[in-house]
Design a protein around this motif. Structure first.
Motif, PDB file in Angstrom:
ATOM      1  N   ASP A   1      57.626  69.934  36.065  1.00  0.00           N
ATOM      2  CA  ASP A   1      59.030  69.192  36.653  1.00  0.00           C
ATOM      3  C   ASP A   1      59.014  68.218  36.025  1.00  0.00           C
ATOM      4  OD1 ASP A   1      60.285  71.703  38.307  1.00  0.00           O
ATOM      5  OD2 ASP A   1      58.519  71.378  38.484  1.00  0.00           O
TER       6      ASP A   1
ATOM      7  N   ASP B   1      62.739  67.865  41.194  1.00  0.00           N
ATOM      8  CA  ASP B   1      61.447  67.745  40.524  1.00  0.00           C
ATOM      9  C   ASP B   1      60.749  66.502  41.395  1.00  0.00           C
ATOM     10  OD1 ASP B   1      62.807  69.392  38.169  1.00  0.00           O
ATOM     11  OD2 ASP B   1      63.338  67.444  37.519  1.00  0.00           O
TER      12      ASP B   1
ATOM     13  N   ARG C   1      53.188  73.363  38.678  1.00  0.00           N
ATOM     14  CA  ARG C   1      53.358  75.058  37.783  1.00  0.00           C
ATOM     15  C   ARG C   1      52.648  75.783  37.418  1.00  0.00           C
ATOM     16  NH1 ARG C   1      59.331  74.113  33.963  1.00  0.00           N
ATOM     17  NH2 ARG C   1      60.094  72.751  35.781  1.00  0.00           N
TER      18      ARG C   1
ATOM     19  N   ASP D   1      61.198  73.658  41.250  1.00  0.00           N
ATOM     20  CA  ASP D   1      62.521  73.529  41.404  1.00  0.00           C
ATOM     21  C   ASP D   1      62.456  74.900  41.133  1.00  0.00           C
ATOM     22  OD1 ASP D   1      63.164  72.478  40.030  1.00  0.00           O
ATOM     23  OD2 ASP D   1      64.509  70.863  40.583  1.00  0.00           O
TER      24      ASP D   1
ATOM     25  N   SER E   1      66.577  75.197  39.565  1.00  0.00           N
ATOM     26  CA  SER E   1      66.870  74.312  39.872  1.00  0.00           C
ATOM     27  C   SER E   1      67.575  75.221  38.621  1.00  0.00           C
ATOM     28  CB  SER E   1      66.840  72.996  38.987  1.00  0.00           C
ATOM     29  OG  SER E   1      66.136  73.204  38.269  1.00  0.00           O
TER      30      SER E   1
HETATM   31 MG   LIG Z   1      62.644  71.018  37.839  1.00  0.00          MG
END
Ligand SMILES: [Mg+2]
Ligand SMILES: Nc1ncnc2c1ncn2[C@@H]1O[C@H](COP(=O)(O)OP(=O)(O)O)[C@@H](O)[C@H]1O
Ligand SMILES: Cc1ncc(C[n+]2csc(CCOP(=O)(O)OP(=O)(O)O)c2C)c(N)n1
Ligand SMILES: [Mg+2]
Ligand SMILES: [Mg+2]
Length: 286
Positions: A22, A67, A137, A192, A194
């Motif tokens: 992100d 983010d 991540r 996130d 998104s």
């Molecule tokens: Mg993101």
């Protein structure tokens, strides 16, 4: 072709790690990491009809601040570059961007203005986080629990006409405080949601080199008037909750609302109740 496959064509130029998170991270060599993220939004593809200028400004700030929140960081500065078809739109637009940034303790510290045929916005954000609390991540390990904050699918329900969730879609709140609490509780990975839960699970599974096994009995499905709650939950984008993995022993120290939806396994892939989950979500395409 969608933006994910297009990104694959430049990974060799930018780097695998740099194109798999992100935020970018810069080690400040004082025990802290500077994280940064940039996002582009357009009138026709990203701003649902009927939005006010204030809401467009808020959403533009929120996508990038989210983010930063997903790394466990505190957002500090936001730059807002705006291409305008009509100069009168700038003030209410920036009022929305400033309000969103201030709501999470960040400052709009600059930007750019240009004329353009279509409202086009680029927001670039910076945040700070202790190195020991910086979530990426990568890092999910077999045995960790898979958790989310918020209720995926509400933004999609609003997009399909459910007025009750208008704010979820148009003025999403970056989960800064929750992100910091999750990071301090020693989550192994975070991002996130998104672009939707399912595609985010695949992104995190790929970055961490693991797989996820979900149990639909644990899904906190949205209350929807029409359409499929499960479809919205797994594949709707625009909710900006957080997806994180965490060792079970760390969960008792986590003082924020969350839902445990599954566990991390070593086999690569994403399954729900034994069946593979479709790899799809919100995407830009050509
Ligand atoms: Mg993101
Ligand atoms: N044009 C680009 N050049 C270099 N890196 C890019 C570009 N577009 C996207 N990326 C990187 O690819 C990763 C995924 O981007 P994106 O899907 O936009 O993430 P998010 O959904 O969190 O905004 C990020 O690390 C981002 O910095
Ligand atoms: C037509 C439409 N569908 C869905 C949304 C909800 N929404 C807002 S931002 C976003 C996803 C993009 O956010 P982000 O991950 O920050 O940007 P990316 O870099 O992936 O493009 C979505 C689906 C929207 N604004 N407009
Ligand atoms: Mg992006
Ligand atoms: Mg995205």
């Amino acid at each position: 072709m969608d933006d994910r496959s297009l990104l694959d064509s430049i990974r060799h130029l930018i780097g695998e790690d740099e194109t798999a998170d992100d935020c970018a991270g810069f080690d400040l060599s004082d025990g802290r990491i500077l994280v940064s993220s940039t996002d582009m939004l357009h009138e026709t593809t990203d701003f649902p009809k009927g939005m006010t200028e204030f809401e467009k400004g808020w959403m533009s700030a929120a996508v990038t601040l989210s983010d930063i929140a997903s790394c466990g960081a505190q957002p500090i500065q936001l730059l807002v570059a705006v291409g305008l078809d009509d100069p009168a739109r700038l003030v209410p637009f920036m009022e929305g961007a400033v309000a969103c940034a201030e709501s999470v303790g960040a400052k709009v510290a600059g930007g750019d203005i240009d004329s353009h045929t279509e409202l086009t916005v680029v927001t670039t954000g910076f945040g700070i986080v202790e190195r020991s609390c910086c979530c990426r991540r990568t890092g999910a390990s077999p045995g960790d629990l898979v958790c989310i904050t918020g209720t995926p699918g509400l933004a999609m329900a609003a997009l399909e006409g459910d007025e009750r969730y208008r704010k979820n879609l148009l003025t999403p709140v970056p989960q800064v405080k929750a992100g910091q609490k999750i990071a301090r509780a020693k989550a192994s990975s975070m991002m996130d949601i998104s672009d939707g839960l399912a595609i985010s699970l695949y992104d995190m599974a790929q970055a961490s080199g693991v797989g996820f096994v979900l149990d639909s009995k644990n899904f906190n499905l949205p209350d929807v008037c029409s359409g499929s709650a499960r479809e919205y939950y797994l594949y709707g984008g625009g909710d900006f909750g957080l997806l994180f993995c965490i060792p079970p022993a760390c969960l008792s120290a986590l003082d924020t609302d969350y839902t445990v939806i599954g566990t991390v396994v070593s086999e690569k892939g994403v399954w729900c109740d034994g069946d593979p989950v479709e790899k799809r979500g919100y995407a830009h395409s050509w």
